[in-house]
Design an enzyme around this catalytic site. Structure first.
Site, PDB file in Angstrom:
ATOM      1  N   GLU A   1      46.825  32.899  39.618  1.00 53.96           N
ATOM      2  CA  GLU A   1      46.734  32.972  41.084  1.00 53.96           C
ATOM      3  C   GLU A   1      46.467  31.605  41.720  1.00 53.96           C
ATOM      4  O   GLU A   1      46.800  31.385  42.875  1.00 53.96           O
ATOM      5  CB  GLU A   1      45.633  33.957  41.490  1.00 53.96           C
ATOM      6  CG  GLU A   1      44.197  33.408  41.529  1.00 53.96           C
ATOM      7  CD  GLU A   1      43.678  32.933  40.185  1.00 53.96           C
ATOM      8  OE1 GLU A   1      44.227  33.348  39.148  1.00 53.96           O
ATOM      9  OE2 GLU A   1      42.721  32.135  40.155  1.00 53.96           O
TER      10      GLU A   1
ATOM     11  N   ASP B   1      35.418  29.497  39.684  1.00 48.99           N
ATOM     12  CA  ASP B   1      36.841  29.202  39.878  1.00 48.99           C
ATOM     13  C   ASP B   1      37.139  28.552  41.235  1.00 48.99           C
ATOM     14  O   ASP B   1      38.290  28.434  41.634  1.00 48.99           O
ATOM     15  CB  ASP B   1      37.659  30.501  39.690  1.00 48.99           C
ATOM     16  CG  ASP B   1      39.061  30.240  39.189  1.00 48.99           C
ATOM     17  OD1 ASP B   1      39.302  29.138  38.660  1.00 48.99           O
ATOM     18  OD2 ASP B   1      39.927  31.126  39.343  1.00 48.99           O
TER      19      ASP B   1
ATOM     20  N   ASP C   1      37.532  35.170  40.204  1.00 51.82           N
ATOM     21  CA  ASP C   1      38.853  35.453  39.653  1.00 51.82           C
ATOM     22  C   ASP C   1      38.751  36.526  38.571  1.00 51.82           C
ATOM     23  O   ASP C   1      38.443  36.227  37.417  1.00 51.82           O
ATOM     24  CB  ASP C   1      39.454  34.156  39.082  1.00 51.82           C
ATOM     25  CG  ASP C   1      40.837  34.370  38.477  1.00 51.82           C
ATOM     26  OD1 ASP C   1      41.431  35.441  38.731  1.00 51.82           O
ATOM     27  OD2 ASP C   1      41.320  33.462  37.770  1.00 51.82           O
TER      28      ASP C   1
ATOM     29  N   LYS D   1      41.462  24.242  44.919  1.00 51.08           N
ATOM     30  CA  LYS D   1      41.531  25.679  44.633  1.00 51.08           C
ATOM     31  C   LYS D   1      40.141  26.262  44.821  1.00 51.08           C
ATOM     32  O   LYS D   1      39.190  25.840  44.163  1.00 51.08           O
ATOM     33  CB  LYS D   1      42.018  25.905  43.188  1.00 51.08           C
ATOM     34  CG  LYS D   1      41.817  27.356  42.691  1.00 51.08           C
ATOM     35  CD  LYS D   1      42.342  27.559  41.266  1.00 51.08           C
ATOM     36  CE  LYS D   1      41.961  28.943  40.732  1.00 51.08           C
ATOM     37  NZ  LYS D   1      42.427  29.179  39.347  1.00 51.08           N
TER      38      LYS D   1
ATOM     39  N   ARG E   1      47.752  28.620  41.266  1.00 50.38           N
ATOM     40  CA  ARG E   1      48.968  27.909  41.681  1.00 50.38           C
ATOM     41  C   ARG E   1      49.590  28.567  42.913  1.00 50.38           C
ATOM     42  O   ARG E   1      50.183  27.895  43.756  1.00 50.38           O
ATOM     43  CB  ARG E   1      49.946  27.850  40.491  1.00 50.38           C
ATOM     44  CG  ARG E   1      50.477  29.181  40.051  1.00 50.38           C
ATOM     45  CD  ARG E   1      51.072  29.142  38.648  1.00 50.38           C
ATOM     46  NE  ARG E   1      50.039  29.135  37.618  1.00 50.38           N
ATOM     47  CZ  ARG E   1      50.276  29.144  36.310  1.00 50.38           C
ATOM     48  NH1 ARG E   1      51.525  29.148  35.860  1.00 50.38           N
ATOM     49  NH2 ARG E   1      49.300  29.142  35.433  1.00 50.38           N
TER      50      ARG E   1
ATOM     51  N   LYS F   1      41.458  40.330  33.684  1.00 48.90           N
ATOM     52  CA  LYS F   1      40.937  39.552  32.568  1.00 48.90           C
ATOM     53  C   LYS F   1      40.082  40.442  31.673  1.00 48.90           C
ATOM     54  O   LYS F   1      39.524  41.426  32.151  1.00 48.90           O
ATOM     55  CB  LYS F   1      40.025  38.434  33.103  1.00 48.90           C
ATOM     56  CG  LYS F   1      40.747  37.257  33.700  1.00 48.90           C
ATOM     57  CD  LYS F   1      39.747  36.185  34.148  1.00 48.90           C
ATOM     58  CE  LYS F   1      40.436  35.016  34.808  1.00 48.90           C
ATOM     59  NZ  LYS F   1      41.312  34.244  33.917  1.00 48.90           N
TER      60      LYS F   1
END
Ligand code: BES
Ligand code: ZN
Ligand code: ZN
Length: 504
Positions: free
Chosen positions: A351, A290, A272, A267, A353, A279
């Site tokens: 996001e 991330d 993010d 990933k 996944r 968030k």
């Protein structure tokens, strides 16, 4: 050994040599002391200095417990006594941590040369010397490229480190391999530490291109290609960003016998924000980390290439930035993934996944790998469950899970397996699509892993949720890193590949 192909980091001038005896007087001599104030036999000290050391030891609280340090400034050479713990119980990880601690201490002095005496104890001297040097090397990493005001006295001084031990030649060989791992870890950390205005999907991909110099075949699938291929999931996550997403494939072909490769996926969300499911502001800066999964995979490929490992490995990373915007994907959207399965988005912050669904399907479909392992800073819930002690491991294959667990224990990058079940899987059935990107509530790390499992086909697969391991937040110290970014995964994956797939 000191070449950094990315040119990202100021290179420490430190040089390590391994010798059977001390040939010159160093600025500092480091001596292990075992619990109970036990000095090793055959210390390279004159009888006078030995007497001084023994006298000081008798008067000090320092007892040789693991982690204790006692510098003696009035002897010649100056001496650092290092607590190594119980002579019959000290582990290689304790030794690496003492190397790091010693490096930290020496950075507070003006020492240019240092000698470290290492006998055999519960750890053999060659392994101990290599681990100690590895610990020093890892601690020496300092991401200070954006500091413009470093004072001359704060710049690194240490030039020569001599490890003095019986099996010096063997230690040198071990350290050579450890150095390849260290170089991988430094790339991992460089990518993590880089701010998100500098490292975006495009510039991350450019940095992977540097691996071509080492013989790695790097292919970048740009956004237009992803669109033609139908990779609508990774594209949707990147819709809100001005930097389009891409997938980078890194192939290390170290074994001419061919055969199916071993695959690693990562990933790589370079930032993010959560997207439209924004968030909260506090600590949002940490979401520059991330992309820890992608960094770990990239660093593994670098280490394998440096070591010229006789194995075929493919690394596939999904690089994307998750931003809120008028064009961003929304909660409520339904996407047609590359696999053909439809995905209902219920939270744009889940996001990782979504990105990995296309990356995993593409990897197993294109390369038919022997096994596939993905790494992702996937859920905050894994930090609640396992803290900064273990990565979460999920797998559809017990043999693979056990191999990864063993490698993790071996290199002290531990993993802990969590379950995947039909009941958890049912929890991500969507009312209007094939699958939804949000579970029903609790067990958030497991439902995230269940989502990934829907995109791996029959491939033996393991998922490592490394959210708690890639980055240690404020207040928690890592034994081998001064920064939050740890470089987790490089050593674990290298050990796993070496133990499981390396041709003789
Ligand atoms: N990147 C985060 C996970 C994360 C959280 C990594 C904290 C490191 C530290 C991931 O994309 C995310 O936001 N996950 C959500 C999932 C939720 C919306 C189902 C989370 O963990 O809260
Ligand atoms: Zn998120
Ligand atoms: Zn994320």
């Amino acid at each position: 050994m000191n070449t950094d192909i990315n040119g990202l980091r100021r290179i420490s001038m430190m040089r390590f040599t391994f010798q059977k005896s001390m040939t010159a007087t160093p600025d500092f001599l480091c001596l292990p002391v075992f619990e109970g104030k036990v000095l090793p036999k055959h210390c390279p000290l004159t009888p006078e200095v030995l007497a001084q050391v023994t006298a000081v030891l008798a008067r000090q609280k320092f007892s040789g417990k693991h982690g204790e340090m006692l510098p003696l400034y009035t002897t010649d050479p100056q001496i650092v006594l290092m607590g190594f713990g119980k002579e019959k119980e000290a582990t290689i990880h304790d030794v690496a941590a003492m190397g790091a601690k010693t490096q930290r201490f020496l950075e507070g002095t003006l020492a240019k040369t240092v000698a470290v005496f290492l006998p055999s104890f519960s750890v053999k001297d060659d392994v101990a010397a290599s681990e100690f040097a590895f610990g020093m090397r890892l601690w020496s990493y300092n991401f200070d490229k954006y500091k413009t005001k470093t004072k001359a006295e704060d710049k690194p001084k240490l030039e020569n480190v001599t490890l003095v031990l019986e099996n010096a030649a063997s230690a040198e060989t071990l350290f050579q391999e450890a150095s390849f791992v260290a170089e991988g870890i430094f790339l991992n950390r460089d990518l993590l530490n880089e701010p998100c205005n500098i490292l975006n999907p495009k510039t991350f991909a450019e940095r992977t291109k540097e691996l071509e110099k080492l013989g790695v075949v790097v292919t970048v699938l740009e956004a237009e290609t992803l669109r033609k291929m139908g990779m609508n999931c990774i594209l949707a996550v990147g819709e809100g960003s001005k930097t389009p997403p891409c997938i980078v494939v890194m192939e290390w072909k170290g074994c001419d016998k061919g055969g199916k490769p071993v695959a690693f996926c990562g990933k790589g969300v370079t930032f993010d924000t959560g997207g439209i499911s924004l968030k909260p502001g506090s600590k949002m800066d940490e979401m520059k980390y991330d992309m820890g999964g992608a960094a770990a995979v990239t660093s593994l490929i670098k280490t394998l290439a440096l070591a010229k490992a006789k194995v075929n490995v493919v690394g596939v990373i999904g690089l994307v930035e998750n931003m809120p915007d008028g064009a961003a994907y929304r909660p409520g959207d339904v996407l047609v993934s590359y696999s053909g399965q439809t995905v209902e988005i219920l939270n744009t912050d889940a996001e990782g996944r979504v990105v990995l669904s296309d990356v995993l399907w593409y990897t197993q479909d294109t390369y038919k790998p022997q096994i596939m392992v993905d790494l992702a800073t996937l859920t905050g819930a894994i930090i609640t469950a396992l803290g900064h002690e273990f990565a979460g491991l999920f797998s559809n294959n017990d043999v693979l899970a056990n191999q990864i667990t063993a490698a993790g224990t071996m290199v002290d990058e531990k993993v802990w397996r969590l379950p995947l079940t039909a009941k958890f899987d049912k929890g991500i059935d969507s009312k209007i699509a094939d699958v939804k990107n949000l579970g029903p509530g609790a067990a958030g790390s497991i439902t995230a892993a269940q989502f990934l499992q829907r995109f791996v086909g029959d491939t033996p697969w393991a998922h490592l949720d490394i959210a708690g391991m890639s980055m240690f937040d404020g207040g928690i110290d890592h034994p081998l890193s001064r920064h939050s970014a740890t470089g987790y995964g490089t050593r674990l994956l290298y050990q796993f590949v070496k133990d499981t797939y390396l041709a003789g």
